[in-house]
Scaffold this active site. Sequence first.
Site, short mmCIF file in Angstrom:
data_model
loop_
_atom_site.label_atom_id
_atom_site.label_comp_id
_atom_site.label_asym_id
_atom_site.label_seq_id
_atom_site.Cartn_x
_atom_site.Cartn_y
_atom_site.Cartn_z
N HIS A 7 -3.19 -5.83 2.67
CA HIS A 7 -2.70 -4.97 1.59
C HIS A 7 -1.27 -4.56 1.94
O HIS A 7 -0.92 -4.46 3.12
CB HIS A 7 -3.62 -3.75 1.53
N ASP A 20 -7.56 -1.92 9.33
CA ASP A 20 -7.51 -1.29 8.02
C ASP A 20 -8.95 -1.30 7.48
O ASP A 20 -9.49 -2.36 7.16
CB ASP A 20 -6.56 -2.10 7.12
N GLN A 65 -11.47 -1.15 2.79
CA GLN A 65 -12.58 -1.84 2.10
C GLN A 65 -13.78 -2.01 3.01
O GLN A 65 -14.86 -2.40 2.54
CB GLN A 65 -12.11 -3.23 1.61
N LYS A 89 -12.49 5.56 -1.92
CA LYS A 89 -13.19 4.28 -2.08
C LYS A 89 -14.62 4.36 -1.55
O LYS A 89 -15.36 3.39 -1.59
CB LYS A 89 -12.42 3.17 -1.35
N CYS A 96 -1.98 -5.40 -4.83
CA CYS A 96 -1.17 -4.98 -3.67
C CYS A 96 -1.26 -5.99 -2.53
O CYS A 96 -1.23 -5.62 -1.35
CB CYS A 96 -1.56 -3.59 -3.17
C1 PLP Z 1 -7.45 -3.20 2.15
C2 PLP Z 1 -6.72 -1.99 1.66
N1 PLP Z 1 -5.89 -1.35 2.49
C3 PLP Z 1 -5.24 -0.25 2.11
C4 PLP Z 1 -5.38 0.28 0.85
C5 PLP Z 1 -4.60 1.51 0.50
O1 PLP Z 1 -5.46 2.58 0.28
P1 PLP Z 1 -4.89 3.94 -0.31
O2 PLP Z 1 -4.12 3.59 -1.54
O3 PLP Z 1 -6.13 4.73 -0.60
O4 PLP Z 1 -4.05 4.55 0.75
C6 PLP Z 1 -6.23 -0.36 -0.05
C7 PLP Z 1 -6.36 0.15 -1.43
O5 PLP Z 1 -6.61 -0.59 -2.36
C8 PLP Z 1 -6.93 -1.51 0.36
O6 PLP Z 1 -7.75 -2.16 -0.45
#
Ligand code: PLP
Length: 404
Positions: free
Chosen positions: A120, A197, A200, A223, A362
């Site tokens: 992401h 990270d 998910q 999430k 993203c």
């Molecule tokens: C794999 C992953 N990392 C990071 C994020 C970023 O999360 P946040 O926008 O809640 O900070 C997301 C959000 O879609 C994600 O799917």
Amino acid sequence: MLATYDVEALRQDFPFLQTGVAYLDSANTSQRPRQVLEAMERYFTGFNANIHRSAYRASEQATEAYEGARDKVRAFLNAASRKEIIYTRGTTEGINLVAYSWGRQNIRAGDLIVLTIMEHHSNIVPWQILAREKGARLAYVDVDEQGLLRQDQFETLLQQGPRLVCFTQVSNTLGTINPYREMTASAKAAGATVLIDGAQGAPHLGIDVQETGCDFYAFSGHKICGPTGIGILYGRRELLEAMPPFMGGGDMIRAVRLYDTDYAPLPEKFEAGTQAIAEAIGLGAAIDYVQGVGLDAIHAHEQALAEYALEALSEVSGLRVFGPPASGRAGVISMWMDGIHPHDLSTILDRHDVNIRAGHNCTMPLMERLGVPATARASFYLYTTRKEIDRLVAGLEDAKRIFG
Ligand SMILES: Cc1ncc(COP(=O)(O)O)c(C=O)c1O
């Protein structure tokens, strides 16, 4: 854990699902059960006060609820200490905290940072900023045709002795569940610091951070059935102790003088300013909720849905589906329909009351690798049903009719 998985009973807990919309965008943000909404309302209506600061009962009760939620997160991740659990605004802030604090102290010119092509943007951009500032190098692990990380490439990059390795537990575009335990073990053996990270991963698989052995793990409340504006950074205590604060201000200090400051101990050192108190309490309730259903049960439910959806989608002509077979993926399916842009697809599906994500998710570098500008993504959670997937398939067929 529930004796049998009763999805219809679970759905009754989610007010938004009562609208009749087939909500297939949980990888973007999940729905929240009334247990979470009620926990937040109890704070707002019963003991709304700031934490850590005042000697009256409402403030003490607020502090207890806020710190109690931290204990729940510690147990959820099986972290060794509550001092290792830092409240953030979400995954993005957690990763940035590590990049700004640990990164600025530990990354030097010429150092290698290993990422993957499926990250992401929030696990790419902070490292680009850091690498540019320090003169460090970035290298990416590619995916194979199935959407699995090229472990051969990963091993080759580890031989170059990276200082830092960052990867996602589960891909938000491909749904791929990465072999995060094995990857962490190899990266640690190569001497790297490891950040996972968990945006998910946490909601669908959970993690045992001690067993995994990672140094940092970040996830978002919104999430995992919790509110927006709250997230968690887990960091190994030894590293967090040595790291400078990310932000300065109230609550993160022990003593402030005109020209210097003694910082508060962990975890407060990283929690400057008035925190998202209601949201932290809501996150605690969300973790209770998800654990009450059981992560194994949630994962099994989502994998069965993914299998059902992959089978149903394979019947739709002109549709390209990305990612691995159901056994290796979470409940995330990205698609490309010949001749119909994902935005148009999403608009038509909305007319059928089916909500999906359309866009680059993203993950623009991954889009480029897959050779598409965007995808249409359906994602599932503990409350998703087969009927909703049937509605998705019917909507896709309708879109094909409309576009001829
Ligand atoms: C794999 C992953 N990392 C990071 C994020 C970023 O999360 P946040 O926008 O809640 O900070 C997301 C959000 O879609 C994600 O799917």
